[in-house]
Motif scaffolding. Structure first.
Motif, PDB file in Angstrom:
ATOM      1  N   VAL A 198       0.879  -1.163   0.000  1.00  0.00           N
ATOM      2  CA  VAL A 198       0.000   0.000   0.000  1.00  0.00           C
ATOM      3  C   VAL A 198       0.918   1.214   0.000  1.00  0.00           C
ATOM      4  O   VAL A 198       1.749   1.370   0.900  1.00  0.00           O
ATOM      5  N   CYS A 199       0.782   2.047  -1.026  1.00  0.00           N
ATOM      6  CA  CYS A 199       1.668   3.204  -1.170  1.00  0.00           C
ATOM      7  C   CYS A 199       0.853   4.482  -1.295  1.00  0.00           C
ATOM      8  O   CYS A 199      -0.190   4.508  -1.954  1.00  0.00           O
ATOM      9  N   LYS A 200       1.372   5.522  -0.672  1.00  0.00           N
ATOM     10  CA  LYS A 200       0.824   6.876  -0.808  1.00  0.00           C
ATOM     11  C   LYS A 200       1.954   7.758  -1.314  1.00  0.00           C
ATOM     12  O   LYS A 200       3.104   7.596  -0.902  1.00  0.00           O
ATOM     13  N   PHE A 201       1.610   8.695  -2.192  1.00  0.00           N
ATOM     14  CA  PHE A 201       2.617   9.563  -2.780  1.00  0.00           C
ATOM     15  C   PHE A 201       2.235  11.021  -2.596  1.00  0.00           C
ATOM     16  O   PHE A 201       1.065  11.383  -2.693  1.00  0.00           O
ATOM     17  N   VAL A 202       3.236  11.847  -2.345  1.00  0.00           N
ATOM     18  CA  VAL A 202       3.031  13.288  -2.294  1.00  0.00           C
ATOM     19  C   VAL A 202       4.182  13.942  -3.061  1.00  0.00           C
ATOM     20  O   VAL A 202       5.343  13.541  -2.918  1.00  0.00           O
ATOM     21  N   GLU A 203       3.830  14.897  -3.909  1.00  0.00           N
ATOM     22  CA  GLU A 203       4.852  15.607  -4.664  1.00  0.00           C
ATOM     23  C   GLU A 203       5.689  16.433  -3.705  1.00  0.00           C
ATOM     24  O   GLU A 203       5.179  17.074  -2.789  1.00  0.00           O
ATOM     25  N   GLY A 204       6.973  16.364  -3.877  1.00  0.00           N
ATOM     26  CA  GLY A 204       7.896  17.124  -3.047  1.00  0.00           C
ATOM     27  C   GLY A 204       8.680  16.207  -2.123  1.00  0.00           C
ATOM     28  O   GLY A 204       8.345  15.056  -1.920  1.00  0.00           O
TER      29      GLY A 204
END
Length: 87
Positions: A73-79
């Motif tokens: 399970v992956c979550k991504f945020v730019e930066g």
């Protein structure tokens, strides 16, 4: 572009589930260009977007080859977030 990813791995194995997770974390530590911090429920990595995505592809394949099926399970945020920041 910089990217921060939060990863939770759930080994779908009958053996000790902690061993594959520790194995993955140790492998993530071998990448010199990323920052890594692990909490009780997830591991966060931060760095160049292309490198992070390549690392995830490589490590998901390696996990399958060594341990069999696992759910990621992956979550991504730019930066590039400061992973050492405590709230």
């Amino acid at each position: 572009m910089k990217l921060t990813a939060e990863i939770s791995m759930y080994p779908l194995t009958e053996s000790d589930y902690k061993e594959p997770i520790r194995w993955l974390i140790k492998r993530l530590d071998s990448y010199p260009n990323i920052q890594r911090v692990t909490h009780s429920l997830a591991t966060q990595i931060s760095g160049d977007c292309d490198e992070i995505m390549q690392i995830l592809a490589t490590e998901m394949k390696a996990t399958d080859e060594k341990w069999g099926k696992a759910m990621f399970v992956c979550k991504f945020v730019e930066g590039e977030l400061d992973l050492n920041r405590r709230t």
